[in-house]
Design a protein around this motif. Structure first.
Motif, PDB file in Angstrom:
ATOM      1  N   PHE A 435       0.817  -1.086   0.111  1.00  0.00           N
ATOM      2  CA  PHE A 435      -0.086   0.088   0.001  1.00  0.00           C
ATOM      3  C   PHE A 435       1.011   1.184  -0.034  1.00  0.00           C
ATOM      4  CE2 PHE A 435      -2.982   3.042   2.598  1.00  0.00           C
ATOM      5  CZ  PHE A 435      -3.581   3.701   1.382  1.00  0.00           C
ATOM      6  N   SER A 436       1.004   1.956  -1.117  1.00  0.00           N
ATOM      7  CA  SER A 436       1.690   3.305  -1.069  1.00  0.00           C
ATOM      8  C   SER A 436       0.728   4.435  -0.919  1.00  0.00           C
ATOM      9  CB  SER A 436       2.396   3.217  -2.370  1.00  0.00           C
ATOM     10  OG  SER A 436       3.040   4.594  -2.643  1.00  0.00           O
ATOM     11  N   VAL A 437       1.141   5.350   0.101  1.00  0.00           N
ATOM     12  CA  VAL A 437       0.348   6.311   0.173  1.00  0.00           C
ATOM     13  C   VAL A 437       1.080   7.592  -0.380  1.00  0.00           C
ATOM     14  CG1 VAL A 437      -0.618   5.761   2.351  1.00  0.00           C
ATOM     15  CG2 VAL A 437       1.720   6.921   2.476  1.00  0.00           C
ATOM     16  N   GLY A 438       2.320   7.504  -1.198  1.00  0.00           N
ATOM     17  CA  GLY A 438       3.009   8.528  -1.626  1.00  0.00           C
ATOM     18  C   GLY A 438       3.379   9.816  -1.021  1.00  0.00           C
ATOM     19  N   CYS A 460       1.417  -6.990   4.708  1.00  0.00           N
ATOM     20  CA  CYS A 460       1.274  -5.688   3.612  1.00  0.00           C
ATOM     21  C   CYS A 460       2.498  -4.744   4.169  1.00  0.00           C
ATOM     22  CB  CYS A 460      -0.003  -5.136   3.725  1.00  0.00           C
ATOM     23  SG  CYS A 460      -0.206  -3.773   2.799  1.00  0.00           S
ATOM     24  N   LEU A 461       3.309  -4.392   3.030  1.00  0.00           N
ATOM     25  CA  LEU A 461       4.033  -3.115   3.286  1.00  0.00           C
ATOM     26  C   LEU A 461       3.430  -2.133   2.886  1.00  0.00           C
ATOM     27  CD1 LEU A 461       7.217  -5.069   1.460  1.00  0.00           C
ATOM     28  CD2 LEU A 461       6.617  -4.839   3.844  1.00  0.00           C
ATOM     29  N   LEU A 462       3.883  -0.954   3.815  1.00  0.00           N
ATOM     30  CA  LEU A 462       3.476   0.471   3.569  1.00  0.00           C
ATOM     31  C   LEU A 462       4.575   1.500   3.327  1.00  0.00           C
ATOM     32  CD1 LEU A 462       1.063   2.501   4.148  1.00  0.00           C
ATOM     33  CD2 LEU A 462       2.271   2.757   6.474  1.00  0.00           C
ATOM     34  N   TYR A 463       4.246   2.072   2.154  1.00  0.00           N
ATOM     35  CA  TYR A 463       5.230   2.942   1.427  1.00  0.00           C
ATOM     36  C   TYR A 463       4.834   4.335   1.505  1.00  0.00           C
ATOM     37  CZ  TYR A 463       7.918  -0.957  -0.126  1.00  0.00           C
ATOM     38  OH  TYR A 463       8.701  -2.423  -0.379  1.00  0.00           O
ATOM     39  N   SER A 464       5.821   5.432   1.524  1.00  0.00           N
ATOM     40  CA  SER A 464       5.489   6.523   1.362  1.00  0.00           C
ATOM     41  C   SER A 464       6.825   7.415   1.045  1.00  0.00           C
ATOM     42  CB  SER A 464       5.148   7.541   2.977  1.00  0.00           C
ATOM     43  OG  SER A 464       6.345   7.221   3.730  1.00  0.00           O
ATOM     44  N   HIS A 465       6.616   8.402   0.039  1.00  0.00           N
ATOM     45  CA  HIS A 465       7.682   9.020  -0.556  1.00  0.00           C
ATOM     46  C   HIS A 465       7.363  10.580  -0.647  1.00  0.00           C
ATOM     47  CE1 HIS A 465       5.611   7.749  -4.267  1.00  0.00           C
ATOM     48  NE2 HIS A 465       5.478   6.666  -3.634  1.00  0.00           N
TER      49      HIS A 465
END
Length: 488
Positions: A435-438, A460-465
């Protein structure tokens, strides 16, 4: 005696090979010393895919000079070549890296083995060096070839000759990747078209974006088994060269093409996909576009064309997230422009990127989810470069629970500053792995973490960038909270 005392199952070569494929290299080094039967299978795994530096150690001691390149301490002797041959036939995948080898290394090899195949079973070659040496590694059994250059290929005087000889040396090639090769000016479009016509078994081709011109596209159109065609953008300067692909294809062009990945503006893409003799069997399409003086209308026109002409599409990716040149001319994409995507009921992958955030709310997400029941990968512009507070909230995840049961990867730009929704105990995105929240904004990491750990699977892996330091720190805190909760 050691061999006779083993269980019968561990004497079967095919089973041993399968087991050793899941073993660490250090373990397979030990396995290779158990007995002859184990040795053959362990060595087959260890030497199947290697770097050229490792292979050179078989030919004698090497040293790395102060400037960084490898050189033989002494010339290889007959005993060295005998040891080399014991392992070389096991190698199926070889990587040769630029600026790692002194020219004398290739000269030594050429003087001894210029008429015989160095690696008789080599199937895949990744070559990043002076193309004048690539002929030492290529032969008729080669199936996949990646040619690239860490420096301008024009500095390598043999580049043109090497390319023109490819059909003679690798006639059965199935995959050719030139996407990151800086092709020198001495190589004309007709030269490259001739090379590609001489590779009748080609199934996958990567080209630099500015080399997929009409002349080359027309030559490729008659390849009977070409399934995947990809063009790349190496420099921004290439983005001004838009006369690519062909908008006047002949009947029955690209009879086997299923995957098309090109770098052109939206208007050009719409033109080539709406021509009478367009490729008919596409199931995957990717468009990479630097934003220029293009409007929402050209984006919307492209979306409408591809959805109308390719209803069986399974994967669609529209990548255009660069807003550095014409930010003032950009407009948001609304659901009205994106609605044609809901016709593609068989989509399993959808990726949309845009310099501005998409003008979507919960109603739109619901309509998209209902129209795409088989969706597995869904990226809805999770990292817009120019953004304000998004209309979407975390409630969108609750909507996706029942409507998209196969969802594996999700990326959305959401407002995580609002009150988290309530969910039932069994309402989870059970198959979600990423799940990417960007660049999504956030204020209360504790409530967000509590909600996410209740709706996301543990794996589940959580990504933010995001470049925003405050939001970046808060999302990192959410990840730590979820991780600590899983450990406890």
């Amino acid at each position: 005696m050691a061999f006779l005392s083993q269980p019968r199952a561990l004497q079967i070569p095919e089973l041993l090979l399968r087991i050793f494929q899941f073993s660490e290299p250090e373990d397979n080094c030990t396995n290779a010393r158990v007995c002859k039967n184990w040795s053959n299978e362990a060595l087959a795994v260890l030497w199947r895919s290697v770097m050229f530096d490792v292979v050179l150690e078989l030919l004698g001691p090497t040293t790395r000079r102060a400037i960084g390149d490898l050189i033989f301490v002494r010339c290889p002797e007959p005993a060295d070549w005998s040891r080399f041959n014991h392992y070389a036939w096991r190698i199926h995948h070889l990587e040769v890296s630029w600026d790692s080898y002194h020219p004398s290394i290739f000269q030594h090899i050429a003087s001894i083995r210029s008429r015989t195949e160095l690696f008789p079973n080599l199937e895949t070659l990744d070559f990043d060096d002076d193309l004048g040496n690539v002929h030492l590694f290529t032969h008729a059994k080669l199936k996949s070839l990646v040619l690239q250059s860490s420096v301008n290929a024009g500095d390598c005087p043999h580049t043109k000759t090497a390319l023109l000889h490819l059909p003679l040396q690798t006639r059965h090639l199935e995959t050719l990747n030139l996407g990151y090769l800086l092709i020198p000016k001495e190589v004309s479009h007709s030269d490259l078209a001739s090379v590609l016509q001489g590779l009748p078994a080609l199934k996958t081709l990567w080209l630099p974006g500015d080399w997929l011109v009409s002349q080359i596209a027309d030559a490729l159109a008659w390849h009977p088994v070409l399934e995947c065609l990809v063009s790349t953008i190496i420099h921004r300067a290439h983005a001004t060269t838009w006369d690519v692909f062909s908008t006047s294809l002949d009947p029955h062009s690209f009879p086997s093409l299923k995957q098309l990945d090109i770098a052109v503006p939206f208007a050009r893409a719409a033109l080539l996909l709406s021509q009478t003799h367009r490729p008919r069997h596409l199931v995957s399409f990717t468009l990479k576009c630097y934003w220029g003086e293009e409007s929402v209308h050209s984006y919307a026109r492209f979306i409408d064309v591809i959805c109308s002409n390719y209803p069986e599409l399974e994967s669609l990716s529209v990548q255009g997230n660069d807003a550095e040149q014409y930010p003032a001319a950009l407009q948001r994409m609304t659901f009205l422009e994106l609605r044609p995507i809901t016709r593609l009921s068989g989509l399993t992958q959808l990726e949309l990127t845009h310099p501005l955030q998409l003008d979507l709310d919960l109603r739109h997400i619901t309509e998209i989810a209902k129209a795409l029941p088989s969706i597995e990968v869904l990226y809805l512009n999770d990292s817009p470069r120019i953004s304000s507070v998004p209309n979407l909230t975390m409630s969108a995840l609750v909507t996706l629970v029942s409507l998209c049961p196969k969802l594996d990867v999700l990326g959305m730009y959401v407002n995580a500053c609002t009150t988290m929704p309530r969910i039932s105990d069994d309402a989870t995105l059970a198959n979600l792995s990423i799940f990417s929240v960007g660049r999504s904004p956030i204020t209360d990491p504790r409530s967000v973490a509590h909600f996410l750990e209740s709706i996301l699977p543990k794996a589940c892996l959580l990504y933010s960038h995001t470049e925003d330091r405050v939001h970046s720190r808060l999302w990192d805190l959410v990840k730590r909270m979820i991780h600590q909760s899983e450990e406890s």
